[in-house]
Design an enzyme around this catalytic site. Structure first.
Site, mmCIF file in Angstrom:
data_model
loop_
_atom_site.group_PDB
_atom_site.id
_atom_site.type_symbol
_atom_site.label_atom_id
_atom_site.label_comp_id
_atom_site.label_asym_id
_atom_site.label_seq_id
_atom_site.Cartn_x
_atom_site.Cartn_y
_atom_site.Cartn_z
ATOM 1 N N ASN A 76 -10.308 8.915 3.798
ATOM 2 C CA ASN A 76 -11.025 9.646 4.346
ATOM 3 C C ASN A 76 -11.584 10.296 3.935
ATOM 4 O OD1 ASN A 76 -7.335 8.919 5.764
ATOM 5 N ND2 ASN A 76 -6.617 9.451 3.923
ATOM 6 N N GLY B 229 -2.884 3.569 16.213
ATOM 7 C CA GLY B 229 -3.354 4.435 17.066
ATOM 8 C C GLY B 229 -1.984 5.428 16.667
ATOM 9 N N LYS C 106 11.314 -4.890 11.461
ATOM 10 C CA LYS C 106 11.765 -5.980 11.786
ATOM 11 C C LYS C 106 10.981 -7.562 11.302
ATOM 12 C CE LYS C 106 12.746 -4.041 17.061
ATOM 13 N NZ LYS C 106 12.323 -3.937 17.778
ATOM 14 N N SER D 253 2.014 5.743 14.744
ATOM 15 C CA SER D 253 1.951 5.740 14.219
ATOM 16 C C SER D 253 2.571 6.985 13.560
ATOM 17 C CB SER D 253 0.773 6.150 12.885
ATOM 18 O OG SER D 253 0.336 4.139 13.124
ATOM 19 N N HIS E 196 -6.710 9.581 -2.459
ATOM 20 C CA HIS E 196 -6.204 10.390 -1.069
ATOM 21 C C HIS E 196 -6.829 10.786 0.028
ATOM 22 C CE1 HIS E 196 -1.699 9.349 1.234
ATOM 23 N NE2 HIS E 196 -2.674 9.147 1.873
ATOM 24 N N ASN F 169 2.707 -10.311 11.522
ATOM 25 C CA ASN F 169 2.026 -9.846 11.783
ATOM 26 C C ASN F 169 0.031 -10.164 10.609
ATOM 27 O OD1 ASN F 169 2.184 -7.473 13.261
ATOM 28 N ND2 ASN F 169 3.005 -6.272 12.023
ATOM 29 N N ASP G 267 0.663 -1.793 -0.410
ATOM 30 C CA ASP G 267 -0.075 0.423 0.278
ATOM 31 C C ASP G 267 1.262 1.260 -0.182
ATOM 32 O OD1 ASP G 267 -3.309 0.738 0.145
ATOM 33 O OD2 ASP G 267 -0.961 2.213 2.048
#
Length: 321
Positions: free
Chosen positions: A166, A217, A273, A220, A111, A280, A44
């Site tokens: 958004n 949250g 990492k 980032s 965007h 994930n 992404d």
């Protein structure tokens, strides 16, 4: 490998992808290559991230080395605010594909629902919030005009699926009234401090898949020196999240990501990492209870960290008021 989610146009994409926001250009190509090596198939990106050349280098090296075929990847970008005018949409996609060294995009988002003044590529790229020497300026371009130009990219085979990012529910509803190709995806900020339950429920009812970004949250936004983020309790350290993680014998990060996927969202975490990259991808191997989900939902503060109102434009940009 991540589970696949079928979009409203029949195309299936991974539920868990790799987010390219804030990936340093110096290490980006290798990070993308390593992510493909451990199983990531969705990347992404966006014009505004400023690292699409490096993303493309990592992707193309992986293809050349036989790790993956192009058709097995879902490559994503986003149209930045300065390219909303229909005649500039084509300039934007040509630049994106040139930087990525690819023939087509799998997903192209708008965007933000914000039309800033066009900035020529040779003057500044990516332009970010720059609109020229006069500061913040905007163009009189409707979202439907921009979206119809994106539909043209689908017709030309340059893009497979369209998305919006958004957007509020009212803007989506208005766009749907004039769109020829229904948006396949909606990408929004999503974490326990901003659960956006009504928007998610409504979008999913329209057949639009929802992608959550900034799943952790405030984490980032700390490196962006956000005062809002610095004033919020870390979700990794939040007592509610920690208690649920301990109960299931998993990390707090895994709880946060599983909470999103269990609600039917797609997610795009990133990590520097390798072991975290692998973790994930493996978050769907346990289930939160209904009580767990209710407790996490109850943490909602309608706290938005990515808000155009705070960008410094004059007058302010009222995207979410």
């Amino acid at each position: 490998m991540s589970a696949l989610i079928k979009l409203n146009n029949g195309i299936s994409i991974p539920q868990i992808g790799f987010g390219c926001w804030k990936v340093d250009k110096a290490t980006c190509a290798q990070q993308i290559y390593d992510a493909i090596k451990v199983g990531y198939r969705l990347f992404d990106g966006a014009q505004d991230y400023g690292n699409e050349k490096e993303v493309g280098q990592g992707i193309n090296k992986a293809i050349a080395d036989g790790l993956v075929k192009r058709e097995e990847l879902t490559v994503v970008s986003k149209l930045w605010n300065n390219y909303h005018a229909p005649n500039n949409v084509k300039l934007a996609i040509k630049k994106v594909l040139s930087d990525l060294q690819l023939d087509y995009l799998d997903i192209f988002y708008i965007h933000f629902p914000i039309a800033q003044k066009f900035v020529p590529i040779e003057e500044k790229y990516p332009p970010g919030f720059y609109c020229g020497p006069n500061g913040w300026e905007f163009e009189n371009v409707t979202l439907l005009e921009t979206y119809r130009a994106l539909e043209g990219l689908v017709d030309e085979g340059l893009v497979k699926s369209l998305g919006i990012s958004n957007f509020s529910g009212a803007l989506i509803q208005d766009l749907l009234r004039g769109a020829r190709i229904k948006p396949a995806l909606l990408q929004i900020e999503h974490h326990p401090y901003l659960t956006q339950e009504k928007l998610i429920k409504w979008a999913q009812a329209q057949g639009i898949s929802v992608v959550g970004y900034s799943s952790f949250g405030p984490q980032s936004f700390l490196e962006l020196d956000s005062e809002t983020a610095k004033g919020a309790v870390s979700l990794f350290q939040h007592e509610t999240i920690k208690a649920i993680a301990d109960k299931h014998n998993v990390s707090t990060a895994k709880v946060l990501l599983r909470w999103a996927t269990q609600r039917g969202l797609l997610i795009i975490p990133k990590s520097n990492k390798k072991e975290r990259l692998i973790q994930n991808l493996q978050i769907n191997d346990f289930d939160l209870t209904e009580q767990d989900i209710a407790e996490i939902n109850a943490l909602n503060l309608n706290l938005r960290f990515n808000d155009p109102w705070t960008w410094g434009a004059s007058p302010e940009i009222p995207s979410f008021i």
